[in-house]
Design a protein around this motif. Structure first.
Motif, short mmCIF file in Angstrom:
data_model
loop_
_atom_site.label_atom_id
_atom_site.label_comp_id
_atom_site.label_asym_id
_atom_site.label_seq_id
_atom_site.Cartn_x
_atom_site.Cartn_y
_atom_site.Cartn_z
N LEU A 186 0.82 -1.21 0.00
CA LEU A 186 0.00 0.00 0.00
C LEU A 186 0.86 1.27 0.00
O LEU A 186 0.45 2.30 -0.55
CB LEU A 186 -0.93 0.02 1.22
N LEU A 187 2.04 1.20 0.57
CA LEU A 187 2.89 2.38 0.69
C LEU A 187 3.25 2.98 -0.68
O LEU A 187 3.48 4.18 -0.78
CB LEU A 187 4.16 2.05 1.47
N ALA A 188 3.27 2.17 -1.70
CA ALA A 188 3.60 2.66 -3.05
C ALA A 188 2.35 3.12 -3.82
O ALA A 188 2.47 3.70 -4.90
CB ALA A 188 4.30 1.56 -3.83
N GLU A 189 1.19 2.89 -3.26
CA GLU A 189 -0.07 3.27 -3.91
C GLU A 189 -0.34 4.76 -3.71
O GLU A 189 0.18 5.39 -2.79
CB GLU A 189 -1.23 2.45 -3.35
N PRO A 190 -1.21 5.35 -4.54
CA PRO A 190 -1.56 6.76 -4.37
C PRO A 190 -2.44 6.98 -3.14
O PRO A 190 -3.17 6.08 -2.72
CB PRO A 190 -2.31 7.11 -5.65
N VAL A 191 -2.36 8.16 -2.60
CA VAL A 191 -3.16 8.56 -1.45
C VAL A 191 -4.65 8.33 -1.72
O VAL A 191 -5.41 7.99 -0.80
CB VAL A 191 -2.88 10.05 -1.09
N SER A 192 -5.07 8.47 -2.95
CA SER A 192 -6.48 8.29 -3.30
C SER A 192 -7.00 6.91 -2.91
O SER A 192 -8.20 6.73 -2.73
CB SER A 192 -6.70 8.53 -4.79
N GLU A 193 -6.11 5.93 -2.74
CA GLU A 193 -6.51 4.57 -2.36
C GLU A 193 -6.97 4.49 -0.91
O GLU A 193 -7.75 3.59 -0.57
CB GLU A 193 -5.36 3.58 -2.57
N VAL A 194 -6.49 5.36 -0.05
CA VAL A 194 -6.83 5.27 1.38
C VAL A 194 -7.57 6.49 1.92
O VAL A 194 -8.10 6.45 3.02
CB VAL A 194 -5.58 5.04 2.25
N MET A 195 -7.63 7.55 1.15
CA MET A 195 -8.24 8.79 1.65
C MET A 195 -9.74 8.63 1.86
O MET A 195 -10.38 7.77 1.26
CB MET A 195 -7.97 9.96 0.70
N THR A 196 -10.26 9.47 2.72
CA THR A 196 -11.70 9.56 2.92
C THR A 196 -12.21 10.64 1.99
O THR A 196 -11.73 11.77 2.04
CB THR A 196 -12.02 9.92 4.39
N SER A 197 -13.15 10.28 1.12
CA SER A 197 -13.67 11.25 0.14
C SER A 197 -14.82 12.08 0.68
O SER A 197 -14.99 13.23 0.29
CB SER A 197 -14.18 10.53 -1.11
N GLN A 198 -15.62 11.48 1.55
CA GLN A 198 -16.76 12.19 2.15
C GLN A 198 -16.25 12.94 3.39
O GLN A 198 -16.24 12.39 4.48
CB GLN A 198 -17.86 11.20 2.54
N VAL A 199 -15.84 14.18 3.18
CA VAL A 199 -15.21 14.96 4.24
C VAL A 199 -16.22 15.88 4.90
O VAL A 199 -16.94 16.61 4.22
CB VAL A 199 -14.04 15.80 3.68
#
Length: 143
Positions: free
Chosen positions: A67-80
């Motif tokens: 996961l560390l090499a994946e983009p932030v979009s993979e783990v971010m919360t979209s509904q802020v």
């Protein structure tokens, strides 16, 4: 107390990261700044998401170290959950409790103007209580 007053005390600096940056880069920035969350924004003004240490920890549990090499979009919360500077600290504390969030971006006229953490809210509330205590002591002690 309004959020705008809280921001005057703590400052309006917000650490942001682009959604295409790696999770590793997000962790490095969190560590460098000594903070628990980053606002995900491509221009530093719009809120596209938020990524916290909690998001990364859960992502690592589910996906492993890759996961560390994946983009932030993979783990971010979209509904802020956001708030305006005119919101009260009390109302924001309620929102944070109800939705179990620890960081809330402050948005005015569609643009990011600050961020408030649960620690900021607790400190503001403690300051309010101390002010009330002082006022009561002064009232009682005044002949």
């Amino acid at each position: 107390m309004q959020i705008s007053q809280l921001l005057r005390r703590k400052g309006r600096e917000v650490a942001t990261i682009d959604a295409t940056e790696t999770v590793r880069a997000a962790l490095a920035l969190l560590a460098e700044k000594g903070i628990g969350a980053l606002v995900v924004s491509s221009d530093g003004r719009t809120v596209e998401g938020i990524v916290s240490e909690r998001d990364v920890a859960r992502g690592l549990h589910e996906h492993g170290a890759g996961l560390l090499a994946e983009p932030v979009s993979e783990v971010m919360t979209s509904q802020v959950h956001t708030c305006p500077p005119t919101a009260s600290v009390h109302d924001l504390a309620q929102t944070m409790t109800d939705h179990r969030v620890r960081h809330v971006p402050v948005v005015e006229d569609g643009g990011l103007v600050g961020i408030v953490s649960i620690g900021d809210v607790v400190k503001a509330r403690l300051d309010e209580l101390e002010d009330e205590r002082r006022a009561l002591v002064d009232y009682i002690q005044t002949p």
